[in-house]
Structures are given as structure tokens and as C-alpha cells.
Motif scaffolding. Structure first.
Motif, mmCIF file in Angstrom:
data_model
loop_
_atom_site.group_PDB
_atom_site.id
_atom_site.type_symbol
_atom_site.label_atom_id
_atom_site.label_comp_id
_atom_site.label_asym_id
_atom_site.label_seq_id
_atom_site.Cartn_x
_atom_site.Cartn_y
_atom_site.Cartn_z
ATOM 1 N N ASP A 258 35.778 30.615 40.758
ATOM 2 C CA ASP A 258 36.154 31.847 41.465
ATOM 3 C C ASP A 258 36.582 32.962 40.515
ATOM 4 N N TRP A 259 36.489 32.728 39.195
ATOM 5 C CA TRP A 259 37.008 33.716 38.250
ATOM 6 C C TRP A 259 36.325 35.064 38.396
ATOM 7 N N LEU A 260 35.028 35.094 38.606
ATOM 8 C CA LEU A 260 34.324 36.379 38.704
ATOM 9 C C LEU A 260 34.841 37.201 39.875
ATOM 10 N N GLU A 261 35.148 36.527 40.994
ATOM 11 C CA GLU A 261 35.714 37.240 42.150
ATOM 12 C C GLU A 261 37.119 37.738 41.831
ATOM 13 N N THR A 262 37.897 36.886 41.145
ATOM 14 C CA THR A 262 39.257 37.280 40.760
ATOM 15 C C THR A 262 39.211 38.466 39.800
ATOM 16 N N LYS A 263 38.304 38.405 38.831
ATOM 17 C CA LYS A 263 38.170 39.495 37.855
ATOM 18 C C LYS A 263 37.778 40.795 38.542
ATOM 19 N N LYS A 264 36.886 40.679 39.497
ATOM 20 C CA LYS A 264 36.443 41.876 40.237
ATOM 21 C C LYS A 264 37.643 42.528 40.936
ATOM 22 N N TRP A 265 38.510 41.681 41.515
ATOM 23 C CA TRP A 265 39.706 42.210 42.190
ATOM 24 C C TRP A 265 40.660 42.843 41.173
ATOM 25 N N LEU A 266 40.872 42.179 40.037
ATOM 26 C CA LEU A 266 41.757 42.727 39.006
ATOM 27 C C LEU A 266 41.208 44.034 38.432
ATOM 28 N N ASP A 267 39.894 44.100 38.274
ATOM 29 C CA ASP A 267 39.248 45.305 37.725
ATOM 30 C C ASP A 267 39.494 46.541 38.587
ATOM 31 N N MET A 268 39.762 46.318 39.869
ATOM 32 C CA MET A 268 39.960 47.438 40.794
ATOM 33 C C MET A 268 41.327 48.108 40.604
ATOM 34 N N HIS A 269 42.223 47.470 39.856
ATOM 35 C CA HIS A 269 43.581 47.989 39.737
ATOM 36 C C HIS A 269 43.832 48.616 38.368
ATOM 37 N N GLU A 270 44.736 49.567 38.345
ATOM 38 C CA GLU A 270 45.057 50.296 37.116
ATOM 39 C C GLU A 270 45.703 49.372 36.088
ATOM 40 N N LYS A 271 45.606 49.788 34.848
ATOM 41 C CA LYS A 271 46.199 49.018 33.757
ATOM 42 C C LYS A 271 47.709 48.860 33.986
ATOM 43 N N GLY A 272 48.189 47.617 33.855
ATOM 44 C CA GLY A 272 49.619 47.343 33.946
ATOM 45 C C GLY A 272 50.231 47.503 35.322
ATOM 46 N N SER A 273 49.417 47.446 36.380
ATOM 47 C CA SER A 273 49.949 47.721 37.721
ATOM 48 C C SER A 273 50.170 46.477 38.572
#
Length: 464
Positions: A258-273
Motif C-alpha cells: 500500500d506504500w504507493l497509495e500512502t505516498k500519494k496521500w503524503l504528496d498531497m500535503h505541504e512540507k512539514g504539515s
């Protein structure tokens, strides 16, 4: 290693306690030793060994796994082989079953004759037996020196303390200034878990007897992290105490489906948020703690990724999130109830702070990656580590009532806001970056490993 070092290759057996907070550090130490050409025999149960991360291919010739089956006990569920398979009040039965491994472990020592066996606090009976076979013994503490230093000499651990309240003030054998201590509610919780008549040997006795029966003590630590406490351990134990280094976390190359889905979700958020929340495999929040924590996260309005263990084994009560919590935080937060690739997630730029229980592995991982820490310790050992990190201004702790452990959602939200965004919390963000130089320094780790191996080799009188 210096010219006077002994270059003999060692055969080292390892016997960790049946908890992944112990199994993983033992495995990391095994891999480091194997990388220097030493042979490792790693002993545990089948299910635990099958759940360990895969060994890198170049190290597989040096590490052998031996699987031992636990005996069947009436109060131990059939599938239970580690602490994560059991509620905390049933772990005592796992320790009793573990004690029944004495005979097969002795058979292994007799057959393989390793130079050393490195073992855990639970295996209090092993030191004298190994000595009979001429095998050197090392107790490996996955806890930092401050915890054992706080507990005193092996004799004190084995034969008791004058008063329970002694734990709530600085022990008389700690001669330097220190604010390290557990909270009253953590001590009460620990006393409740240890008071069962069924458990034949207390954890304190196990630990004291293990230290007393070992030739050397190895500690997951380094002098850059806690010099006074390491020196105190040497004074208390009257035997070599050797830092193994902090055991840097490594990414699991197998990853996660599931890492790719998790990464996609993390990528949507600003740095350090993003707030990353996890309490390890050993610790599960109570229903009260879970509710207050969830409401605090909701109140904070911050994005979050929460690895939630809501049940430890089939006999455990399930703790539940507040009604409607996941719907109300949908899109802003993710709750993962399975295994998560922690190193990958914490490495991601969007993760700005870790909300953790103060377990040593999570502390190392957070600081290694330069992430500031907000602490919510749940047990005595976590409370001691947290109080040290707060004393050294390395991390911030959620405010709780010292006696009953009560805390508010506001205290959770305010703690996260302070450490992640406020000017007042800037010191914690800067300290986390500073800690990268110590916790992420492979030269420090290599130096500790070389010195440890030197001691283990020299004890064998350098016989080729």
C-alpha cells in the motif's frame, strides 16, 4: 580496530525476548556484527522469525535462524508467540512459556558451542548455565542506560526497594543532577501488572539476575546521548558496560503493497504539515487515552497519519475511536490499523512531527530523520525516557496529571501546534535537526560496534 585487537571471527548466539521492540534491535545488532564477518545464530519462535524483515542478501551466509516452539500453556492462546498477540495482563503467561525454553536452548548451546550468547532481560536463568559450558554471556539492553541506572544495582532489583515511593524521586545512587522519573500513574499501572500471583518471577528479579549472571552488559546507547547514565551503570554493575550505538533504523526494501497509495496521500500535503502518530507494537492506549488523543487530533485541525493498534490478540478488548471521528477527519487524516512502512512515511517531507510513546526505536528513527517529537508515554520505561528527553530539551511532552494520568484534547492540540508551528516550539524543531548529527551518524555507530566487538574478541584471549 587497533593493532592490539584480536581479529578472530566470533560465533554469537542471540536470544531476544518475544517482543518486536526487542526482536528488531537484536536483529539490527546481528546484521551489524554479520557485516564484519561474524557468524550469528538467532533463536526465536517460528512465527516471530517469519515476521522479521528479510536479511540483505550479502549477510545471509552469516546469519542462521533457529526456530523453537513454545510449550502449550492453559492460559496462553495457541497462536500467541509475541507480546503483540496478547493483552498486557496475559504477557505473564508468555514469560512462563519462555522459561520452558531452557532445555532446548541448553541443547543448542551444547551442540553449537558459540563463543558468546547475547540475551535479554527475561532470560535470567541463562548466565550460570552458559558458564558451565564455557560460553561467555552478554545481556543486551534495548533500553537506554538511564532506565537501568534509575533502577539501581542488580541486587536492589532482585531483592526489592524500601518503598514504592522511592521510584518517584531521584534515587540516592544517582549522584548527578537529574529530573528523570516516571509519573505516579505509570508506576501504579506497572505495579498492577506485576502483582499477579501467577507470574512466578517478577520483571525486576529477572532483570537483576540477568545482569548479575552476565559477563558484560551491552546497551543500545552511546556516550553522545547519555554519558552520565552510562558511567553510572558501570559503577552499579562492577562489570563492563558497552554501548552498542543507537542502532540506526533502515528502510525495509520489501516495502509495503500500500506504500504507493500512502505516498500519494503524503504528496498531497505541504512540507512539514503532517503529524505521524504511532505507539509501537508493545503499547496500546487505553480507551480513555485513545478518546482524548483522537479528540485532540481533531481539534488541532492538522493533517495526520495514525498507525493504530486497537487490539492485541484475540483475547484483548478492542478500543474504539470516538463515534464519527474518521468521517469528520476524512481527507485530513488517515488511520492505518495494519502494519505501516514507518521509515518510508517518517522520511517523507510532508511529515513535520512525530507523536509517539517514547519507545527507543521510535525516538531513534525520529531523530535520525530530523523530525521533532511530541511525547505521550504510557508505561514506566517510556516515562523515564520521555522525562530525560524533556530534561535535555530534546522533545516536548503532552501535559498529564501526574497521579491519575488525565489529560485533555486541548493539551494534545496545543502540544502539536507548539512543536510544529509556533515560535515557542522552534527550539524543538532546531533540536531535532541537531540530533540528526548524533542519531544519524554512521561513524558513531561504527565506532561503537568496533569497540564492542573488540571487547568480545579480547575476552577470548585472542585464540585464533
Amino acid at each position: 580496530m587497533g593493532d592490539n585487537s584480536c581479529n578472530v571471527k566470533l560465533h554469537i548466539a542471540m536470544l531476544p525476548w518475544l517482543a518486536f521492540g526487542h526482536l528488531i534491535p537484536f536483529l539490527e545488532l546481528a546484521k551489524l556484527m554479520a557485516s564484519k564477518g561474524h557468524k550469528i545464530t538467532f533463536i526465536s519462535t517460528p512465527k516471530n522469525i517469519n515476521h522479521l524483515p528479510k536479511i540483505p542478501q550479502p549477510l545471509t551466509p552469516f546469519i542462521t535462524f533457529i526456530k523453537l516452539n513454545l510449550p502449550k500453556l492453559q492460559n496462553l492462546p495457541e497462536n500467541a508467540e509475541s507480546t503483540r498477540d496478547l493483552p498486557s495482563n496475559k504477557v505473564k503467561y508468555l514469560k512462563i512459556a519462555y522459561d520452558h525454553l531452557k532445555e532446548p536452548v541448553v541443547d543448542i548451546l551444547n551442540t553449537l558451542s558459540p563463543n558468546w550468547i547475547i540475551y535479554d532481560f527475561t532470560t535470567y536463568w541463562l548466565g550460570p548455565i552458559a558458564a558451565e559450558y564455557g560460553i561467555k554471556t552478554a545481556y543486551f539492553s534495548v533500553f537506554p542506560a538511564l532506565m537501568h541506572g534509575y533502577l539501581g544495582t542488580p541486587e536492589t532489583m532482585m531483592h526489592g526497594y524500601d518503598d514504592r515511593d522511592d521510584f518517584l524521586k531521584k534515587p540516592k545512587w544517582v549522584t548527578f543532577e537529574s529530573q528523570v522519573k516516571p509519573s505516579g500513574f505509570q508506576l501504579t499501572k506497572a505495579t498492577e501488572n506485576l502483582s499477579s500471583e501467577v507470574e512466578n518471577v517478577s520483571d525486576a528479579y529477572r532483570l537483576g539476575a540477568t545482569i548479575q549472571g552476565s559477563d558484560v552488559v551491552i546497551v543500545r546507547s552511546c556516550f553522545g546521548f547519555e554519558p552520565e547514565w552510562l558511567n553510572l551503570q558501570k559503577e552499579l554493575y562492577k562489570k563492563p558496560v558497552i554501548p552498542a550505538g543507537l542502532l540506526l533504523a533502515v528502510d525495509n526494501p520489501d516495502g509495503n503493497a500500500d506504500w504507493l497509495e500512502t505516498k500519494k496521500w503524503l504528496d498531497m500535503h505541504e512540507k512539514g504539515s503532517v503529524v505521524y502518530i504511532a505507539f509501537g507494537t508493545e503499547t496500546k492506549p487505553s480507551q480513555y487515552e485513545l478518546t482524548q488523543l483522537a479528540l485532540g487530533l481533531e481539534m488541532s485541525l492538522l493533517p495526520f497519519y495514525w498507525v493504530l493498534i486497537d487490539q492485541r490478540g484475540s483475547l484483548d478488548e478492542v478500543v474504539e475511536l470516538p463515534s464519527g471521528f474518521e468521517e469528520r477527519t476524512h481527507g485530513r487524516g488517515l488511520v492505518c490499523r495494519g502494519w505501516a512502512p514507518q521509515f518510508k512515511i517518517v522520511s517523507h517531507d510532508s511529515v513535520g512531527v512525530l507523536l509517539i510513546h517514547s519507545g527507543m526505536s521510535s525516538v531513534v528513527e525520529g531523530f535520525q530523520l530530523g523530525k521533532p517529537l511530541v511525547l505521550l508515554p504510557l508505561s514506566v520505561d517510556q516515562g523515564l525516557i520521555a522525562s530525560y528527553l524533556v530534561e535535555k530539551k530534546m522533545a516536548y511532552m503532552v501535559r498529564r496529571d501526574d497521579v491519575d494520568g488525565l489529560f485533555t484534547p486541548e493539551s494534545v492540540a496545543d502540544s502539536l501546534s507548539l512543536v510544529m508551528v509556533s515560535e515557542e516550539g522552534k527550539m524543538y524543531r532546531e533540536k531535532a535537526k541537531e540530533m540528526m548529527c548524533l542519531f544519524g551518524d554512521r561513524k558513531v555507530q561504527d565506532k561503537c560496534l568496533d569497540e564492542l566487538l573488540h571487547v568480545l574478541q579480547m575476552s577470548l584471549s585472542c585464540k585464533e
